[in-house]
Design a protein around this motif. Sequence first.
Motif, mmCIF file in Angstrom:
data_model
loop_
_atom_site.group_PDB
_atom_site.id
_atom_site.type_symbol
_atom_site.label_atom_id
_atom_site.label_comp_id
_atom_site.label_asym_id
_atom_site.label_seq_id
_atom_site.Cartn_x
_atom_site.Cartn_y
_atom_site.Cartn_z
ATOM 1 N N VAL A 109 0.843 -1.196 0.000
ATOM 2 C CA VAL A 109 0.000 0.000 0.000
ATOM 3 C C VAL A 109 0.877 1.243 0.000
ATOM 4 O O VAL A 109 0.669 2.169 -0.793
ATOM 5 N N GLY A 168 -4.353 4.366 3.794
ATOM 6 C CA GLY A 168 -4.669 2.963 4.019
ATOM 7 C C GLY A 168 -5.074 2.697 5.449
ATOM 8 O O GLY A 168 -4.777 3.481 6.356
ATOM 9 N N ASP A 180 -6.903 0.265 0.932
ATOM 10 C CA ASP A 180 -6.385 1.559 0.499
ATOM 11 C C ASP A 180 -7.401 2.225 -0.410
ATOM 12 O O ASP A 180 -8.285 1.568 -0.957
#
Length: 135
Positions: free
Chosen positions: A54, A62, A79
């Motif tokens: 992420v 996220g 995310d």
Amino acid sequence: MLPSLRPAEAVHTQLGEDLAPLRELVRAFAVRAGLERSRADLLVLAVSEAAGNVLEHARAPGTVSLRSDADGVTVHVADEAGALTPDHLRCPPRRPGHGGLGLRIIQRVCDRVRLDHPGGRTRLELFMSRRLSTA
């Protein structure tokens, strides 16, 4: 640390640049939820890989959510970018040194990995059973 967990206990946190606190949180949560230390460590590895992806690839806010129940521990790494696709989970890793191994590691160590896109977000679900998988 965490108090002892009741069935269906959950924790939710924002993903930060420093993954060390997240790894500590996941380890403590998993052990308190009844995972053996070695399985908790595998879950920590998987969550760390997902969170790292992420940070590196999504470059969007996220979150990480952990939930325990009678079967084991479920972690959602989400995310806002929504760019991870099922094809990413199926395609082979790129050449060594060029990335692509994180998803393979996640799929190898978790008992179940699912991907969906609620509200356009990417949500990777990782599950680790309390019991060793016989499959």
